[in-house]
Design an enzyme around this catalytic site. Structure first.
Site, PDB file in Angstrom:
ATOM      1  N   GLU A  96       0.648  -1.047  -0.165  1.00  0.00           N
ATOM      2  CA  GLU A  96      -0.126  -0.042  -0.225  1.00  0.00           C
ATOM      3  C   GLU A  96       0.750   1.303   0.069  1.00  0.00           C
ATOM      4  OE1 GLU A  96      -3.550   2.152   2.749  1.00  0.00           O
ATOM      5  OE2 GLU A  96      -2.461   0.311   3.455  1.00  0.00           O
ATOM      6  N   ASP A  97       1.969   1.278   0.750  1.00  0.00           N
ATOM      7  CA  ASP A  97       2.523   2.502   1.079  1.00  0.00           C
ATOM      8  C   ASP A  97       4.015   2.685   0.018  1.00  0.00           C
ATOM      9  OD1 ASP A  97       0.655   3.177   2.857  1.00  0.00           O
ATOM     10  OD2 ASP A  97       1.798   2.703   4.586  1.00  0.00           O
TER      11      ASP A  97
END
Length: 753
Positions: A96-97
């Site tokens: 996600e990051d």
């Protein structure tokens, strides 16, 4: 991803010493708490996470890697499922990051770990809002739980660490996170049996949401500690002596309730903390013989718990009403223990919990420990189904009209207290406290719930709204011609029952609207009108319908006369607000003229505006068949006639909310010899002379005349409908009570439709 691949194979990655030490501590926890450890897997996962987050920092000023490292430690130490869960915790944010892809994770760590990471990525924003769009996010969460439990277990650890470090966030974000944690994460952890995590999440949330209440309870508990410790020592001593004499291996702990539990009890009982007697409990944990095979160890452990219970109640007098057996009847999350409350020194009530060390770990670590202990045992899948059954019930439920309904039902189902009831064959079923026979019926099978017409509890017929108690034996009587009663939604407790009833009501409404469209099309064809849906939508808006669906529904339900719409369309112009107001004034004037002429002789049953109704055309609506004694209201049509509805009519909400200016107060007069049509539904045993007994009871009631009677029977059960002429509600109720006395007649209900 070439650089990332190289990092995975590099043993001397330049890492700060405290994080190297953190990794070694994590591995130590894994060796202690996990059944097996792939250290190479965990070292590679840590190196990749450290590298991927190399430029990321937390709001607290720490390197971001500190977060996944702490989350992994919580997973290993406090949940302790397996090493793959720990690896997932280390990598839970990388897709996600950071620049890493899910495909890369799968190629380097395998499909299973990639599936867990994917689940964690998809639900990362699941609790960001409780608005309308929330429902689909919650469904994603639940789907991930049904696919792999490790997703939600890692998410618990992630949220716990975020709450532990919440002070670094702005106050607004603190309040938001604390609210969603208390509302959903904590009860969900409770549902999975993670007691310690649930308790800490609750306390950390309360500390943010109500700091003064939190500090007051903490200070009071601290002030009472010395006195409490002396009492506990005196209470425990005689039990320890007896258990030592009996040769048991055990530990005795005292447990103070978590701060939020005390706070909630103070609120619920409206008492100060010094009047809450069960702030602490005593827990006796028996050591089990690990050299015995699993089945023998479990059987012996249960027997020992009961023997220790006997010892405790020999030492202290038990309160019979405060005993709970969660060993024979485990909670849905696998929790097992014996709970009893006894009178200790000075007559003070003390709760004592008795369990084995295996039961204790399940109580603290919930589903993870339960799963571990079932490894290698038979029927693992069957036993694990108990943890996910409620998830699947929600997932299988029809999608609600309002997405917020789904979220609310999901939240409410998390904290349910449980009762234990039995089928006629003796099978045990778990239901939430307050559940009814209808909830039981839907628990057995959706079709059983849909076709439920009656219930026997412990051999006796009971109302379907009866609240079940633990130990009840429940038998459901069904009929293929039965459908849910809309009123059931008012008393059922389970999400499955509520959602199925609600879905049936929505389907019924949809079919009514379809019927309304057919009625409209026939009326328009007869009037030689051709109107497109687009134009009809405009006309519907002009006459204050929100959409065509509502228009067709009211036509289908007989609430709105399609001739009124035809007359409106044929005017050739759209009504302005002035014209509409003029129409309303004309209607009121016309109605007042009716009242002025309502003075002629004649026996009628209604009083309108305090005057006896005579010449006004009145329709007693077939949707609810009102009779004198019912609470009723009048609905004035545009022709000046009045339709009489019961206030609990299925169509009442639409009429009262959408057409308040056309509602007329009406009441019943005291005229005699006026008869109305009412219908009763009868259900019971299909035995000889049943029909004769029914007709005899009816005929013996003066002024009761049968208009029609139909009876159908199947599998020894009959269902019938009798239509009668009655004078008023008292007359009908008197007749119902006499019919209920007939042997084998299970139910007598007024037909609502």
């Amino acid at each position: 991803m070439i650089q990332a691949s190289a990092v995975l194979r590099k043993d001397d990655l330049d890492m700060e010493p405290q994080y190297v030490e953190g990794l070694e501590n994590l591995l130590a926890h894994c060796r202690t708490h996990l059944p097996s450890v792939d250290e190479d897997l965990l070292r590679r996962a840590f190196r990749l996470s450290y590298w991927a987050h190399r430029d990321d920092w937390r709001a607290s000023g720490e390197r971001y890697i500190s977060h996944p490292l702490e989350v992994a430690t919580i997973v290993a130490r406090d949940i302790g499922l397996d090493d793959l869960s720990v690896a997932a915790a280390l990598l839970h944010d990388v897709v996600e990051d950071t620049e890493l892809s899910l495909d890369f994770i799968e190629s380097e760590f395998g499909e299973t770990l990639a599936t867990v990471i994917d689940g964690l990525t998809k639900i990362s924003g699941v609790f960001e809002s409780r608005e309308l769009g929330q429902a689909e996010n919650v469904r994603k969460l639940m789907l991930s739980m049904a696919t792999d439990l490790r997703v939600i277990l890692v998410k618990f650890a992630d949220r716990l660490h975020n709450m532990r470090t919440i002070d670094a966030l702005p106050k607004k974000k603190q309040l938001k996170k604390a609210g969603e944690t208390l509302d959903l994460f904590a009860p969900l952890a409770h549902r999975f049996g993670l007691h310690s995590i649930k308790s800490e999440l609750e306390d950390l949330s309360l500390k943010i949401l109500d700091p003064s209440a939190y500090e007051h309870i903490v200070e009071t508990i601290s002030d009472m500690a010395e006195k409490r410790d002396k009492f506990i020592a005196a209470f425990i001593e005689p039990m320890e002596e007896r258990l030592d004499e009996e040769g048991y291996q055990f530990q005795i702990y005292s447990r103070v309730k978590n701060v939020y539990s005390i706070h909630r009890k103070m609120k619920r009982q409206d008492k100060p903390i010094d009047e809450i007697y069960d702030i602490f409990a005593i827990r006796i944990v028996l050591n089990t013989d690990n050299e015995l095979d699993a089945d023998t160890r479990e059987k012996k452990g249960k027997e020992d718990c009961w023997r220790v219970y006997s010892v405790v109640t020999d030492v202290y007098k038990p309160l019979p009403t405060r005993f709970r057996d969660f060993i024979s009847n485990p909670k849905g999350n696998g929790y097992q223990s014996l709970h009893t409350t006894v009178l200790g020194p000075g007559g003070r009530r003390v709760e004592v919990q008795i369990r084995t060390d295996r039961m204790h770990e399940v109580a603290e670590k919930g589903v993870a420990a339960h799963w571990r202990y079932k490894e290698g045992r038979k029927n693992v899948d069957e036993e694990m189904e108990q943890f996910l059954e409620w998830v699947r019930d929600l997932l299988d439920s029809p999608k609600p009209e309002e997405a917020t309904e789904f979220v609310e039902e999901f939240r409410l189902n998390l904290y349910d207290e449980e009762i234990y009831v039995f089928t006629p064959m003796g099978d045990l079923m778990t239901l939430p406290k307050g559940a009814t026979p209808v909830d039981f019926a839907f628990k057995v099978h959706t079709e059983v719930g849909m076709q439920c017409i009656g219930a026997k509890v412990n051999g006796k017929m009971v109302p379907l709204s009866r609240e079940l108690q633990s130990g009840d034996q429940v038998e459901i009587i069904t009929s293929k011609k039965q459908h849910p009663n809309p009123d059931w939604e008012n008393f059922v407790q389970t999400h499955k029952a509520k959602s199925r009833i609600r879905h049936w009501k929505n389907e019924k409404r949809r079919k009514t609207a379809e019927h309304g469209r057919e009625v409209w099309e026939k009326a328009a064809e007869k009037a030689h009108l051709e109107v497109s849906d687009h134009d009809l939508q405009q006309y519907a808006h002009d006459i204050k319908f929100p959409d065509l669906r509502q228009l067709f529904y009211e036509i289908g339900a007989g609430i709105y006369d399609p001739q009124d719409l035809i007359a409106y369309i044929k005017d050739g112009t759209l009504a302005s607000e002035e014209e509409e107001q003029h129409d309303e004034e004309s209607l009121r004037e016309q109605y007042e003229n009716f009242l002025e002429t309502a003075q002629t002789s004649g026996r009628q049953a209604l009083v309108i505006d305090g005057e006896m109704q005579r010449d006004i055309k009145v329709n007693y609506s077939s949707c609810c068949n009102p009779i004198p004694g019912d609470d009723v209201f009048g609905f004035v049509s545009k022709t000046g006639s009045i339709n009489i509805h019961r206030t609990n009519c299925p169509n009442a909400t639409d009429l009262l909310n959408n057409h308040p200016h056309r509602i007329q107060d009406v009441d019943w007069s005291h005229q005699k010899d006026v008869h109305f049509v009412a219908a009763l539904r009868l259900m019971g045993e299909d035995r000889a002379n049943m029909l004769n007994d029914i007709t005899t009871v009816i005929s013996k009631n003066l002024n009761t005349y049968i208009r029609s009677l139909t009876i159908d029977s199947e599998d020894g059960v009959f269902e019938g409908r009798v239509t009668l002429h009655v004078a008023d509600l008292k007359h009908l109720e008197r007749l119902k009570e006499r019919l209920k006395r007939i042997d084998g007649l299970y139910g007598v209900y007024r037909f609502e439709e």
